[in-house]
Design an enzyme around this catalytic site. Structure first.
Site, PDB file in Angstrom:
ATOM      1  N   HIS A 244      42.314  44.657  37.471  1.00 57.68           N
ATOM      2  CA  HIS A 244      43.773  44.744  37.434  1.00 57.68           C
ATOM      3  C   HIS A 244      44.178  46.169  37.076  1.00 57.68           C
ATOM      4  O   HIS A 244      43.406  46.913  36.449  1.00 57.68           O
ATOM      5  CB  HIS A 244      44.356  43.797  36.370  1.00 57.68           C
TER       6      HIS A 244
ATOM      7  N   PRO B 296      45.324  37.690  33.966  1.00 59.92           N
ATOM      8  CA  PRO B 296      44.031  37.219  33.452  1.00 59.92           C
ATOM      9  C   PRO B 296      42.851  37.789  34.224  1.00 59.92           C
ATOM     10  O   PRO B 296      42.892  37.911  35.447  1.00 59.92           O
ATOM     11  CB  PRO B 296      44.121  35.700  33.628  1.00 59.92           C
ATOM     12  N   GLY B 297      41.807  38.151  33.495  1.00 56.76           N
ATOM     13  CA  GLY B 297      40.582  38.628  34.113  1.00 56.76           C
ATOM     14  C   GLY B 297      40.315  40.084  33.823  1.00 56.76           C
ATOM     15  O   GLY B 297      41.217  40.833  33.427  1.00 56.76           O
TER      16      GLY B 297
ATOM     17  N   ASN C  62      41.551  35.129  47.509  1.00 55.18           N
ATOM     18  CA  ASN C  62      42.923  35.176  46.980  1.00 55.18           C
ATOM     19  C   ASN C  62      43.492  36.591  47.072  1.00 55.18           C
ATOM     20  O   ASN C  62      43.736  37.272  46.085  1.00 55.18           O
ATOM     21  CB  ASN C  62      42.984  34.644  45.549  1.00 55.18           C
TER      22      ASN C  62
ATOM     23  N   HIS D 174      32.508  29.632  37.473  1.00 55.01           N
ATOM     24  CA  HIS D 174      32.773  30.047  36.081  1.00 55.01           C
ATOM     25  C   HIS D 174      32.889  28.878  35.087  1.00 55.01           C
ATOM     26  O   HIS D 174      33.881  28.732  34.388  1.00 55.01           O
ATOM     27  CB  HIS D 174      34.001  30.943  35.994  1.00 55.01           C
TER      28      HIS D 174
ATOM     29  N   HIS E 165      36.213  39.467  42.899  1.00 51.87           N
ATOM     30  CA  HIS E 165      37.517  39.705  43.520  1.00 51.87           C
ATOM     31  C   HIS E 165      37.629  41.191  43.837  1.00 51.87           C
ATOM     32  O   HIS E 165      37.599  42.021  42.932  1.00 51.87           O
ATOM     33  CB  HIS E 165      38.643  39.280  42.577  1.00 51.87           C
ATOM     34  N   PHE E 166      37.751  41.492  45.119  1.00 50.84           N
ATOM     35  CA  PHE E 166      37.896  42.887  45.539  1.00 50.84           C
ATOM     36  C   PHE E 166      39.345  43.246  45.856  1.00 50.84           C
ATOM     37  O   PHE E 166      39.646  44.389  46.181  1.00 50.84           O
ATOM     38  CB  PHE E 166      37.018  43.158  46.773  1.00 50.84           C
ATOM     39  N   ARG E 167      40.245  42.267  45.811  1.00 51.32           N
ATOM     40  CA  ARG E 167      41.686  42.484  46.011  1.00 51.32           C
ATOM     41  C   ARG E 167      42.019  43.063  47.386  1.00 51.32           C
ATOM     42  O   ARG E 167      43.108  43.592  47.585  1.00 51.32           O
ATOM     43  CB  ARG E 167      42.246  43.422  44.929  1.00 51.32           C
TER      44      ARG E 167
ATOM     45  N   ASP F 299      32.661  36.993  38.247  1.00 47.58           N
ATOM     46  CA  ASP F 299      34.108  36.768  38.345  1.00 47.58           C
ATOM     47  C   ASP F 299      34.857  38.087  38.114  1.00 47.58           C
ATOM     48  O   ASP F 299      35.896  38.134  37.450  1.00 47.58           O
ATOM     49  CB  ASP F 299      34.573  35.706  37.357  1.00 47.58           C
TER      50      ASP F 299
END
Length: 495
Positions: A382, A392-393, A131, A299, A99-101, A378
């Site tokens: 954050h 989470p994560g 996402n 995952h 996830h690179f946001r 994954d």
């Protein structure tokens, strides 16, 4: 050789800003070579971003290396020589799940920090999940992000496209002309597609287009049922100043009754989330069988789910399906390295949660017997504020190799070659990338690692903007010293 350079260390060998020129070759000698089928002394020769030759044998000095390069490329080709000083050359890693946001949440991560983190972790290619804000739900948007990443010349980025438009759980029209050559992956990662008929429609389109359907397997209603338990645990943690996501926090002053409430609620949530994963894994595999598509289980974290994957694979290999159905699976470094049924690791919030020791060992067994295809990070960065609030994560790109090397190679006796297969060759093959092996003709994406070097994780030094990791301050074995992308040095570890 014409204008040859005998350079003594990585810092002076290749400049980060410019790299080698198109007319120069690169030779890295005095190295150990490891990929999925190779473990020996040798050197590699790179020309125009491609591995031109792989020499098997002990090349200890630049003069020996120069003779070999001359015999391969001719004396008129200028070359840069790097003494690897007995480090190990491995193909760069390929992450099928990060996830690179970007776009929309650049306070957590952006394209530059994500690519820098990938380089620091030894990754030459990364699949970014959709996402984001807005959700990546079109080929046009995905292509724009990939073009932006390509301009950075750090690592290859493959942008996944959402299964349903804007994650609405209903619309799949955008999948109609999504070619697998440009967009190999579709995913709803972060949650699952709730309705089975919508998932079936999407999977049928993916089967036609030959996209890989990467599934976050989690029954939506059970995830909703688990949420109040996690919320209650977080409320106690906030009230008594127990930081979420900080494993090494001092909680000695927290009353036992409060610890009981925190961990009791998290256990109740995690029990429901285990059921959510197991039931959704079975559902999605069965739908994929009917659709005849390639399903990739993201995952995977429980013994029951990995057993479901094993059964599906056995059915494919046994010839039970000839309609295009295929099932592959990834596991994460944190689910391999940690179990989370007790404090403090039960408080390391991630989806899916850290599981029981029985589940962890089942994943390791599945790696050993060949059920697991891929190790994926994954990577989920954050802000500290979001993590403290229970997001989470955690960030995983920069610790992935070291965690897997420590747990699988050093503790479990897995050959380093097999780790290379899981982190490089297999994901590259699934994504149809010309990398993942130390083979002439492959793109020159490789890393220099010391698989025996101990180092202490310091998340404050991460290139990623996300500084949360359950491995913070842990001693791991296996360090990335340098990462090369298309033959150019894009990361060098600090001394």
């Amino acid at each position: 050789m014409k204008n040859s350079q005998n350079l003594k260390n990585l810092e002076s060998s290749v400049q980060k800003s410019t790299g080698i020129t198109k007319k120069q070759a690169l030779a890295v000698y005095n190295a150990n070579l490891v990929d999925s089928s190779l473990n020996c002394r040798g050197m590699i020769i790179v020309f125009k971003g491609i591995i031109k030759a792989v020499f098997l044998g002990d090349v200890k000095n630049a003069s020996e290396a120069e003779k070999i390069v001359s015999s391969v490329l001719g004396e008129e080709t200028p070359a840069v020589f790097i003494d690897a000083k007995n480090l190990t050359i491995m193909p760069s890693f390929v992450d099928m799940h990060a996830h690179f946001r970007y776009p929309g949440q650049t306070q957590k991560e952006d394209l530059d920090s994500g690519l820098e983190a990938a380089c620091a972790g030894g990754f030459g290619a990364v699949v970014a999940m959709p996402n984001t804000k807005p959700v990546v739900s079109s080929g046009i948007m995905a292509k724009k992000i990939m073009e932006e990443a390509r301009s950075r010349q750090k690592a290859s980025l493959i942008q996944a496209v959402s299964i349903t438009k804007d994650f609405d759980g209903k619309t799949t029209d955008h999948l109609d002309s999504l070619s697998s050559s440009e967009f190999p992956v579709i995913s709803e990662d972060g949650h699952d597609v709730p309705e089975a008929d919508i998932m079936l429609a999407a999977m049928k389109k993916a089967a036609e287009n030959r996209n890989i359907v990467c599934c976050h397997c989690e029954d939506t209603s059970l995830a909703v049922a688990a949420r109040p338990y996690r919320t209650r645990a977080l409320d106690f943690m906030k009230k008594y100043d127990v930081p979420a996501g900080k494993i090494n926090a001092d909680v000695s002053q927290v009353p036992d009754s409060v610890n009981f409430e925190i961990d009791g609620n998290l256990k109740a949530a995690n029990k429901l989330l285990s059921l959510a994963e197991d039931s959704a894994t079975e559902r999605n595999i069965e739908i994929a069988k009917v659709a005849g598509c390639h399903i990739h289980i993201c995952h995977c974290s429980t013994a029951q789910s990995i057993n479901a994957v094993r059964r599906a694979k056995n059915a494919v290999h046994g010839g039970a399906f000839n309609n295009g159905f295929n099932c592959t699976v990834e596991v994460t470094p944190h689910h391999l390295g940690l179990s989370g049924t007790e404090a403090p690791y039960i408080r390391a919030l991630v989806n899916p949660p850290l599981r029981s020791e029985e589940d962890r060992l089942a994943l390791i067994a599945a790696i050993k017997d060949g059920t697991v295809d891929v190790i994926a990070t994954d990577h989920a960065p954050h802000t500290q504020e979001d993590k403290a609030a229970g997001a989470p994560g955690f960030s995983g790109l920069e610790t992935a190799f070291a965690v897997c090397n420590t747990v699988l190679v050093k503790k479990e006796g897995l050959p380093l070659e097999k780790l290379s297969r899981l982190m490089s060759e297999n994901p590259a093959r699934l994504l149809k990338l010309n990398q993942g092996k130390l083979v002439p003709g492959m793109e020159a994406d490789f890393v220099l690692v010391d698989p025996n070097e101990n180092w202490t994780v310091q998340t404050k030094n991460f290139k990623s903007r996300g500084k949360s990791s359950p491995f913070d301050e842990k001693v791991l074995t296996g360090r990335i010293h340098a990462t090369f992308y298309k033959g150019n040095l894009v990361y060098k570890a600090e001394k």
